[in-house]
Design a protein around this motif. Structure first.
Motif: not given
Length: 205
Positions: A177-205
């Motif tokens: 869970i990052c920002g307003d989004e939750a993702t279920f299941g195994a992820m690649t490193l690139e997918e994790l980084r994208a989730l974190v990037a979207r979280g930063r965008q969502t939270m304005g940081v």
């Protein structure tokens, strides 16, 4: 499901959100965010003062959680502003709960990360015998660890994990869970980084 993403806001809670949050598509209620990201019993890895928080719900008997261990380590190493919160969510039976309690019991003595990594690296199932074998291999005092496993803060952490997961309708482990989004299941490193990037965008940081 076309994606593994889960929206974390409820319609009932939306009206009570601050104006800034209401501008987002699916804002997480702030009281939920505080419980998810700042609950004091939860282990924190990475930068405690980081500008974004990634939360992982996991179980030591979850095979996909095991595969995520090296990727999470690399993610933390490569992102100095990332704060990671771990929520022990034992959903694979009594052995998982025993492992979660034992792992959390190592937090006050500064051994959580070694123990956490060792448990996720086991090939065998996490059960009392295998968990305590790992503790002995790491040089931990088994009797002391067992005494610590029933501490109120451990009970609180596990109970809170179940309550949060139920409230958010999580599907299982691992969930990130990052920002307003939750993702279920195994992820690649690139997918994790994208989730974190979207979280930063969502939270304005």
């Amino acid at each position: 499901m076309p994606t593994r993403r889960t929206l974390l806001a409820s319609a009932a809670a939306f009206a009570a959100l601050p104006a800034l949050a209401q501008q987002r598509d699916n804002p997480m209620p702030e009281d939920m965010r505080r419980a998810l990201e700042r609950e004091p019993t939860a282990p924190v890895l990475g930068n405690p003062q980081g500008n974004i928080t990634l939360t992982e719900f996991f179980d030591y008997n979850c095979p996909h959680c095991k595969t995520m261990l090296p990727l999470m380590s690399e993610l933390v190493r490569s992102d100095p502003q990332l704060r990671v919160v771990y929520r022990e969510w034992p959903v694979f039976g009594p052995g998982s709960e025993f492992a979660a309690r034992a792992s959390l019991a190592t937090l006050p003595i500064g051994q959580y990360w070694r123990f956490h990594a060792a448990l996720l690296s086991m090939r065998s199932r996490a059960e009392p015998a295998t968990v305590m074998r790992v503790a002995r291999d790491l040089g931990l005092d088994e009797a002391d660890l067992r005494r610590r496993m029933d501490a109120p803060e451990i009970e609180r952490h596990i109970t809170m994990s179940h309550l949060l997961a139920d409230h958010m309708g999580l599907m299982g482990t691992p969930t990130f869970i990052c920002g307003d989004e939750a993702t279920f299941g195994a992820m690649t490193l690139e997918e994790l980084r994208a989730l974190v990037a979207r979280g930063r965008q969502t939270m304005g940081v």
